[in-house]
Design an enzyme around this catalytic site. Sequence first.
Site, PDB file in Angstrom:
ATOM      1  N   LYS A   1       0.844  -1.203   0.000  1.00  0.00           N
ATOM      2  CA  LYS A   1       0.000   0.000   0.000  1.00  0.00           C
ATOM      3  C   LYS A   1       0.878   1.251   0.000  1.00  0.00           C
ATOM      4  O   LYS A   1       0.610   2.211  -0.718  1.00  0.00           O
ATOM      5  CB  LYS A   1      -0.917   0.013   1.228  1.00  0.00           C
ATOM      6  CG  LYS A   1      -1.999  -1.032   1.210  1.00  0.00           C
ATOM      7  CD  LYS A   1      -2.989  -0.866   2.345  1.00  0.00           C
ATOM      8  CE  LYS A   1      -2.391  -1.134   3.703  1.00  0.00           C
ATOM      9  NZ  LYS A   1      -1.963  -2.513   3.932  1.00  0.00           N
TER      10      LYS A   1
ATOM     11  N   CYS B   1     -11.818   1.236  17.026  1.00  0.00           N
ATOM     12  CA  CYS B   1     -10.636   0.389  16.809  1.00  0.00           C
ATOM     13  C   CYS B   1      -9.663   0.328  17.962  1.00  0.00           C
ATOM     14  O   CYS B   1      -8.934  -0.650  18.079  1.00  0.00           O
ATOM     15  CB  CYS B   1      -9.918   0.767  15.515  1.00  0.00           C
ATOM     16  SG  CYS B   1      -9.161   2.373  15.516  1.00  0.00           S
ATOM     17  N   MET B   2      -9.561   1.331  18.818  1.00  0.00           N
ATOM     18  CA  MET B   2      -8.546   1.220  19.866  1.00  0.00           C
ATOM     19  C   MET B   2      -8.979   1.798  21.202  1.00  0.00           C
ATOM     20  O   MET B   2      -8.145   1.996  22.088  1.00  0.00           O
ATOM     21  CB  MET B   2      -7.205   1.806  19.410  1.00  0.00           C
ATOM     22  CG  MET B   2      -7.296   3.075  18.630  1.00  0.00           C
ATOM     23  SD  MET B   2      -6.986   4.571  19.533  1.00  0.00           S
ATOM     24  CE  MET B   2      -8.479   5.031  20.263  1.00  0.00           C
TER      25      MET B   2
ATOM     26  N   MET C   1      -6.722  -5.194  16.566  1.00  0.00           N
ATOM     27  CA  MET C   1      -8.172  -5.249  16.665  1.00  0.00           C
ATOM     28  C   MET C   1      -8.695  -6.515  17.345  1.00  0.00           C
ATOM     29  O   MET C   1      -9.789  -6.519  17.895  1.00  0.00           O
ATOM     30  CB  MET C   1      -8.798  -5.135  15.272  1.00  0.00           C
ATOM     31  CG  MET C   1      -8.496  -3.825  14.585  1.00  0.00           C
ATOM     32  SD  MET C   1      -9.003  -2.403  15.541  1.00  0.00           S
ATOM     33  CE  MET C   1      -7.444  -1.761  16.072  1.00  0.00           C
TER      34      MET C   1
ATOM     35  N   GLY D   1      -4.391   1.201  14.024  1.00  0.00           N
ATOM     36  CA  GLY D   1      -4.677   0.964  12.615  1.00  0.00           C
ATOM     37  C   GLY D   1      -4.740   2.218  11.780  1.00  0.00           C
ATOM     38  O   GLY D   1      -4.756   2.143  10.551  1.00  0.00           O
ATOM     39  N   GLN D   2      -4.787   3.379  12.434  1.00  0.00           N
ATOM     40  CA  GLN D   2      -4.896   4.630  11.685  1.00  0.00           C
ATOM     41  C   GLN D   2      -3.658   5.486  11.913  1.00  0.00           C
ATOM     42  O   GLN D   2      -3.018   5.388  12.958  1.00  0.00           O
ATOM     43  CB  GLN D   2      -6.134   5.400  12.122  1.00  0.00           C
ATOM     44  CG  GLN D   2      -7.420   4.652  11.820  1.00  0.00           C
ATOM     45  CD  GLN D   2      -8.625   5.503  12.136  1.00  0.00           C
ATOM     46  OE1 GLN D   2      -9.088   6.260  11.321  1.00  0.00           O
ATOM     47  NE2 GLN D   2      -9.120   5.375  13.343  1.00  0.00           N
TER      48      GLN D   2
END
Lengths: 809, 95
Positions: free
Chosen positions: A86, A170-171, A345, A382-383
């Site tokens: 990516k 997510c967190m 996650m 994740g971000q």
Amino acid sequence: MKLDRRHFLKTSALAAATAVATQRARGASYPESNFAPVGNPIQWDKAPCRFCGTGCHVRVGVQAGKIVAIQGEPLADVNKGLLCVKGYHVGGILYGADRLRQPQLRRNGKLETVSWEEAIEVIAQRINADPARFAIYGSGQWTIPEGYAAQKFIKGGLSNNHIDPNARLCMASAVTGYISVYGVDEPAGCYDDLDACDVLIMWGNNPAEMHPVLFSRVIDRRSRGEKVMLIDIGTRRTRTTEYCNEYLEFRPQTDLAIANGVAHLLLKNNAWDSDFVDNYCNFRKDGETRTLLGEASTFEEYKTLLEPYTPEYVEELSGVPAEKIRMLGELFARRDLKITSIWCMGMNQHTRGTDINRLVHGIHLLSGHFGTPGNAPTSLTGQPSACGTAREVGTLAHALPGGRVVANASHRADCEEFWNLPEGRINPKPGYHTVQMWEQFCTPTEEGGDISTVWVQVTNPGQTLPDLHRLFRQKQELRDKFLIVSEVYPTATTALADLVLPAAMWVEKNGIFGNSERRTQQWFKMVEPPGEARDDCWMTIAVAHRLFELGNPGMKDRDGKFIFAMQDEQGQEIPVWEWEHYYDLNADRVLYEEYRQFSRLKHKDLAPYEELVRARGLRWPVIKQDNGSWKETPFRFSAFSDPYVNNGKLIQFYHSTTKDDRAQIWFCPYEPAEEEPSEAFPFWLCTGRVLEHWHTGTMTRRVPQLRNAMPHAYVEMNPEDAREKGLVDGDIAVIETLRGKIELPVWTNGRGRPPRGSLFVPFFDENLLINEITLGAVDPISKEPDYKKCSATVYRKPVTPPPPITEKL
Amino acid sequence: MTIGNPPTPSAISSVVLTLSPTANPASLQLVLSDHPAITLGERQDRYWPAVIEATLLREVHRWLEAQSEIAQVDVVFVSMPEDSAPAPTAQPLAQ
């Protein structure tokens, strides 16, 4: 293999058609003209990658106003020149053919182009009419200045705390885990632990796909001849499993039992680190109701509560053989080994997410595998700025910048002082967390739905919220509700928007992110956004200023000045709310330096902006040295690294919830999941990500190389289950839960291999929205939903015969 | 992808199906997969490569065009069966 003429022709026919289809698909959205203009030299500059929380640095090559090349940044400590698939294509995300270019307002059911002036006016009037029913929904993709501006606007300006980021999805459980154990959020360790550990345990984590650069750091060590033991504790085999020495496959939800089983063995075998525990730890448990801080416990009580968790009992609950539990216990018992645990996650999206976070921290503390390089429990994000913006800026509904909370009068007073606001401006009541916010938005006003306007920035809740029909689609029926979405591409969220604002993305604007290891990273704008797309931060300031003009008292500080008033170096006020003047000064620098003063309360001292400009990210606390230089802190709470540890102490948890510099070791029992398989719904359904696509795929699905590599969603099935259901690869299966059903092509023995009785579906595909049927239940403390387990059934889609063909073949 | 032996000699056509903007690929896949004369390849966004294997290609082509979720059917190439070509003969064709 013998191939007769007919087979050869048929194979060739399919290959030719595929080549044409591929060319068309690529040509449709990634024109060659985006690349290779000649004449101007390529200008290179640094930026963190736009995607995950790893925080890789890239070199961005710009020529003739367009990104033409991407390189991994060899000077970056995080990735040392490496990128994932990516990352290498990150430049392509700017150039999808359907970038949003003008503001659009829905009239008579149809989105129509409007001017920015009209768009800003519509938002300001809507907020001004009913500021208490307004909410902002952002994300860990907000840059730090963007999130900070949104935070100041709504909490400091509108006295309204209805702001939450998608990071709640997510967190949030990692946050409550860290706070309830150490008294302060974010990890003590860092990525250096991956270079130093002897054992790496991945708890419900697939870093080979989700954090591939970090995973490569470990695999590279093996290729250099170092011995690193990898252990995958998971609910399905993944690409990560292929590299692991041990794979412990557990029944969903029983990670709680496994962690308790390890603690049980440490105590039973007298293998716990009594020095570490005596000096640095207390014991904690839940009271009658679950709360963030729980109630005090004792070592004796802890030991008693753990007694049932024998390896055999844990095997019975989890399906993990008792000898594997013993193996884990023996590893944690060894002082000569350095053990790092990582998770993402799998542990956080869990109705007991806070508890499993506490337990994994607990076995590291109990065994003394903490506080030296290679010994750490760390939650990955994740971000790109889940830590920097959502957690540190505090864009959560209960939080204020720098680790403060709205419920604390002293914290509110701090913020009012920093923002020069009248006393009492900040509302002490926490706002709605994500699920509540969308429930209220999707509930008719006359039935108590008291959120009437939501402004979504840099996220896609129309695809990521669980139980989408209930939490998002209901909006369609509610005419008095108004959805504002600033976005870069059409999405499942813009599909229901009443007002769409075209946003600049990544290096089309200045920015600062904070990654998973407390590293703050800065970049400058490199290219112009397309059409009339503009910065999210500008949008917030422009709306705030229009409210200021309308006389909204919240937009004035104590002295009656606009709360976002900015001056250049000569002291001249710059009207940054006017787009043509927004870049007359560096608004990022102004906002960041204002925000930086918030960072000291919790000893998360951020580096000055100019230091960030020079560095490839710096890990806080960043402390000025006697010689005037600035030094980052790789390991928190450890005297050898952290300048905030008092002299004479080796470890100091200086934000301890018990005010005695000690961390808390929790006991949390195993309990069944919120929704377990039943006769009608006999499968576990788990959702997640894939290597090629980032989250909802709005960016990566516009990059042909990534889209072609992973074109659509699927359901992973165990081959035995598939056979029983009469399904083979490519067949369309119906996945049904209590919340609805969805049709997906079947994939067996593919990238992931779920055990019998479980299904996995990725959520990146906006055409196949698995979140239409996921569970909306949340962790009682973190309020994070569980996307990893609910009950489901699967069956072959009933066949409707095709219409008859007139001539028999 | 499964390539089977057809029971009777038939022609082979390589085609690209362009899906309509509102198409649901999952449901369309089921419809197309059930057609005995059609073999699907890997969909590329809105473009779906496929092979038609039929005695009367035109009928299948029309059937594909009649699907509401298919906007267009483009032929890449066609291969006619060997035994459908005119049989060689020692006799000259009629003058």
